[in-house]
Each structure stands twice: as structure tokens, then as C-alpha cells.
Design a protein around this motif. Sequence first.
Motif, short mmCIF file in Angstrom:
data_model
loop_
_atom_site.label_atom_id
_atom_site.label_comp_id
_atom_site.label_asym_id
_atom_site.label_seq_id
_atom_site.Cartn_x
_atom_site.Cartn_y
_atom_site.Cartn_z
N GLU A 192 0.86 -1.21 -0.01
CA GLU A 192 0.10 -0.02 -0.08
C GLU A 192 0.82 1.48 0.05
OE1 GLU A 192 -0.56 -2.12 3.16
OE2 GLU A 192 -1.48 -3.44 1.82
N TYR A 193 1.99 1.23 0.67
CA TYR A 193 2.70 2.40 0.35
C TYR A 193 3.54 2.76 -0.57
CZ TYR A 193 2.43 4.52 5.39
OH TYR A 193 2.04 4.96 6.51
N GLY A 194 3.04 3.88 -1.17
CA GLY A 194 3.61 3.91 -2.65
C GLY A 194 5.16 3.91 -2.94
N ALA A 195 5.94 4.37 -1.94
CA ALA A 195 7.27 4.38 -2.06
C ALA A 195 7.74 2.80 -2.14
CB ALA A 195 8.05 4.69 -0.77
N ILE A 196 6.91 1.65 -1.78
CA ILE A 196 7.41 0.39 -2.02
C ILE A 196 7.21 0.04 -3.19
CG2 ILE A 196 7.30 -2.13 -1.29
CD1 ILE A 196 6.61 -1.38 1.57
N LYS A 197 6.10 0.33 -3.88
CA LYS A 197 5.60 0.15 -5.20
C LYS A 197 6.62 0.81 -6.23
CE LYS A 197 0.77 -0.41 -4.80
NZ LYS A 197 -0.45 0.45 -5.05
N GLN A 198 6.98 2.13 -5.98
CA GLN A 198 7.92 2.84 -6.86
C GLN A 198 9.17 1.92 -6.55
OE1 GLN A 198 8.08 6.86 -5.31
NE2 GLN A 198 5.83 7.05 -5.72
N GLU A 199 9.67 1.64 -5.58
CA GLU A 199 11.12 1.10 -5.38
C GLU A 199 11.09 -0.02 -6.32
OE1 GLU A 199 13.71 2.67 -3.85
OE2 GLU A 199 15.04 0.85 -4.43
N LEU A 200 10.04 -1.16 -6.10
CA LEU A 200 10.02 -2.37 -6.74
C LEU A 200 9.79 -2.03 -8.19
CD1 LEU A 200 7.46 -4.15 -4.39
CD2 LEU A 200 9.86 -4.79 -4.74
N SER A 201 9.34 -0.97 -8.75
CA SER A 201 9.02 -0.89 -10.37
C SER A 201 10.62 -0.34 -10.68
CB SER A 201 8.22 -0.06 -10.64
OG SER A 201 8.47 1.23 -10.37
N ALA A 202 11.25 0.19 -9.77
CA ALA A 202 12.57 0.84 -10.15
C ALA A 202 13.58 -0.41 -10.05
CB ALA A 202 13.24 1.80 -9.23
N MET A 203 13.28 -1.63 -9.34
CA MET A 203 14.06 -2.68 -9.34
C MET A 203 13.55 -3.55 -10.40
SD MET A 203 14.00 -2.97 -5.23
CE MET A 203 14.45 -4.64 -4.93
N GLU A 204 12.45 -3.35 -11.25
CA GLU A 204 11.93 -4.03 -12.02
C GLU A 204 11.32 -5.22 -11.62
OE1 GLU A 204 14.59 -3.91 -15.56
OE2 GLU A 204 14.66 -1.94 -15.90
N ILE A 205 10.69 -5.45 -10.76
CA ILE A 205 10.13 -6.51 -10.10
C ILE A 205 8.47 -6.47 -10.13
CG2 ILE A 205 9.64 -7.84 -8.02
CD1 ILE A 205 12.66 -7.07 -7.37
N GLY A 206 7.67 -7.39 -10.77
CA GLY A 206 6.38 -7.02 -10.90
C GLY A 206 5.49 -8.19 -9.97
N ASN A 207 6.02 -9.02 -9.72
CA ASN A 207 5.27 -10.01 -8.64
C ASN A 207 6.28 -10.43 -7.57
OD1 ASN A 207 3.37 -11.74 -7.99
ND2 ASN A 207 3.89 -13.25 -9.48
N PRO A 208 6.35 -9.24 -6.43
CA PRO A 208 7.36 -9.27 -5.68
C PRO A 208 7.08 -10.46 -4.50
CG PRO A 208 5.82 -7.63 -4.92
CD PRO A 208 5.37 -8.29 -6.35
N THR A 209 8.34 -11.20 -4.01
CA THR A 209 8.36 -12.03 -2.78
C THR A 209 8.67 -11.29 -1.56
OG1 THR A 209 10.78 -12.23 -3.06
CG2 THR A 209 9.26 -13.75 -4.38
N ILE A 210 8.40 -11.68 -0.59
CA ILE A 210 8.84 -11.07 0.66
C ILE A 210 10.23 -10.64 0.73
CG2 ILE A 210 6.93 -12.01 2.10
CD1 ILE A 210 8.87 -14.10 3.33
N ALA A 211 11.03 -11.48 0.28
CA ALA A 211 12.69 -11.14 0.23
C ALA A 211 12.54 -9.69 -0.85
CB ALA A 211 13.36 -12.08 -0.48
N ASP A 212 11.89 -9.67 -1.78
CA ASP A 212 11.93 -8.43 -2.61
C ASP A 212 11.43 -7.25 -1.76
OD1 ASP A 212 12.67 -9.82 -5.04
OD2 ASP A 212 10.90 -10.26 -5.43
N ILE A 213 10.46 -7.42 -1.23
CA ILE A 213 9.59 -6.52 -0.24
C ILE A 213 10.86 -6.05 0.78
CG2 ILE A 213 7.86 -5.79 1.34
CD1 ILE A 213 6.04 -7.53 -0.58
#
Length: 342
Positions: free
Chosen positions: A198-219
Motif C-alpha cells: 500500500e505504501y507508494g514508496a514500496i511500489k516505486q522502489e519495486l518498479s525501479a528494481m523491475e520487479i512485478g510480482n514481488p516475494t517477501i525477500a523483494d519487499i
Amino acid sequence: MPLFPEIKEDFSLHSFNTFHIDSIARYFTEVNSIENLKEFIASGKLNENPFLVLGGGSNLLFTGNFKGIVVHIINKGIEIINRTDDSVIVKAAAGENWHEFVTYCVNQGFGGLENLSLIPGNVGSCPIQNIGAYGVEVKDSILSVEAIDIQSGELLAFSKEECRFGYRDSIFKRDLKGKFAICSVTFELKLNPVVHLEYGAIKQELSAMEIGNPTIADISKAVCAIRHSKLPDPKLLGNAGSFFKNPTVNQKIAEKLTETFPRIVSYPLGNEKVKLAAGWLIEQCGWKGFRDGDAGVHENQSLVLVNYGNATGSNILTLAHRIQNSVYERFGVKLEMEVNVI
Ligand SMILES: Cc1cc2nc3c(=O)[nH]c(=O)nc-3n(C[C@H](O)[C@H](O)[C@H](O)COP(=O)(O)OP(=O)(O)OC[C@H]3O[C@@H](n4cnc5c(N)ncnc54)[C@H](O)[C@@H]3O)c2cc1C
């Protein structure tokens, strides 16, 4: 290690608090097991002196020397208690480092704590203020807390309900403040975790990391990257994270404030309550980057008070009071301290 813990006298707490305040404890001891702590309580030493239970020292501000006994909890151990198809029950000793415990859980595929990666401190302190970050609070994964009554030496288990968790709050900060030493925390973690983005910053960071379907390790990785970029590292700049809580006000007050200050940052909580961003209020009063001697407000994070080197706890506290007063004068909102002032 002897059963009865060694007691050191006139002990500097400089490296035992993340503000790096050079407070001297009259007595200091470390307990590495429940038996150790029970033995220490039975000796009566804690009845003769004021005492403070210490974890990682990342949520404390010492405003002078401590004239009693500091009891540093350093017991270790992580134990899997039960496992089903969906969840796992894990018990961790209070003295385990919080981030190392989160990393262990993430590596095992145990979900629930990944958004709380890199919060400083120890496992034993996590229930005290119900630590939270990036849309998750630790209470959602806690099953029970085991703690010793400092007076009687009795070991008790508190269910999640008995802990009375709230926003940065629990019974251990209120009715039971200073009465119990937490020895372990038991968590119920998910084997098929639902990720919290839900926190926008996490989504942004994941998209900068080019991760679409994140695991808990990615988060966990994304949260660590955000925290590294946004928060001052206490090893380099003394601080205790957010110094103030985000204040909660009634909806009517929030509406009035929004009329006067249309850009105010707020989050509806339901039940006619609204949470205001304390950082925004502080920034509007002109405190961001303020420095008086070695006490200051971080240049990027208005919520974080910092020690540039030789500030005393009183210097930091004086600054905190000035900030509280100015926010109250401008917005009529009281800021409550999140940090424990000793
Ligand atoms: C850079 C930075 C970032 C932070 N970010 C966050 C964040 O995102 N979210 C958040 O919630 N917090 C955050 N914090 C605050 C802090 O990390 C947490 O509150 C943490 O849980 C404190 O743990 P500690 O072991 O360092 O506690 P300490 O500072 O040692 O103690 C805190 C309080 O708990 C008591 N206590 C400690 N251990 C025990 C025990 N075993 N039994 C009974 N009482 C005990 C102490 O007496 C004291 O009153 C941050 C701090 C820093 C420095």
C-alpha cells in the motif's frame, strides 16, 4: 558466564543508545538468560535501586546520568514451535537483534515482518511500542509475549489481546510500564504470505528494481533500500528515528485545519478520527534542518531529531519542547513524543 550477572559501576552508555548521549549508569549489568534475570531479581538488587531495562537503545533519550541499575537484556535463541500448511509459529528471545530476526524469517519464507526490515533495536522491544513501518504493525504477527514480573520474578505469558496494542502503543508503555522485562516474543507468520504494497514508496522502489510480482525477500530488499536512502544511519549521526508520533485528531478538527491549511497531510482512520503527518506540521513551522549547537532537526526528515556530536540529552529535549510549542501555537495540535525520555 557466571549464573549471577556481573555488575559494572559508573558505566558509560554512549555506545548503548543510538543518540550517542554520554550518560553514565551508576550500575550496569547484562543478563543472557531467563534464569540469569530471575536470579538477579531474587537478589533484591532491583528493589534497592531505580532500574531500566535496555534493549538496543534506539528508542531512548538519556537526559542525565542514570542513578540506578541498567539491565541489558541479551538472551538469544530462535525456535520453531509449530508448523501447519499455512503458518508457522516462531519464538524469538528478547535479546535477538530485530533486523537479523526479520532476515532469518524472510530467508525461511516466513511472511509478515518483511515491511519491518531494518528497524533498529531488539526483538524484546518490538511489542512495547508496537513497531510499525510501511503499512504494517508488528501486532499483526504477534501471538504472545513472555515477560518477567520485576517485583516477584514470576514469568507470565501475555496474549495478543492482553498486550492491548495501539498505534505505537501497548500495555507495556502504560499500566505495566517499568514493571516487566520482556524475555521472548512468539510470532505467527504466514507460509503463503499476502504482500503489503500500500505504501507508494514500496511500489516505486519495486518498479525501479523491475520487479512485478514481488516475494517477501523483494519487499524486504525494497524497504531496506528506501530506509537507507531516507533515514540517517545512527552509526553516523545520532538519532532515535521519529521523535514524535503522528497526532490523531477528530474529523471536525481535521476539516477545520484543512480549510485553513489546504495542503495539510492527513490520513482518515475511520471512527471520525484522522491522523496528521507530524513531519509536515514540524516542517511548516520552519524546523527542517534547524541546528542549535549539536542538537538539530534532520535536513531531510523533520520528524527525526539528531545529535551532531556532543549534544546532551537535555539539549535534544529542549529542542523537542520548542518544536512541540511552535506546532501547538500554529496548528493547535499537541505532538506526543514517541521516544522514551529517561
Ligand atoms: C534510525 C531509526 C529508525 C527507526 N524506525 C522505526 C520505525 O520505522 N518504526 C518504529 O516503530 N520504530 C522505529 N524506530 C524506533 C526503535 O527502533 C524501535 O522503537 C525499537 O523497537 C526500539 O528497540 P530497542 O531494543 O532499541 O529499545 P530500547 O531503546 O532499548 O528501549 C525502548 C523502551 O523499551 C524498554 N525495553 C527495552 N527492552 C525491553 C525488554 N526486554 N523488556 C521490557 N522493556 C524493555 C526500555 O526500557 C525503553 O523504555 C527507529 C529508530 C531509529 C534509530
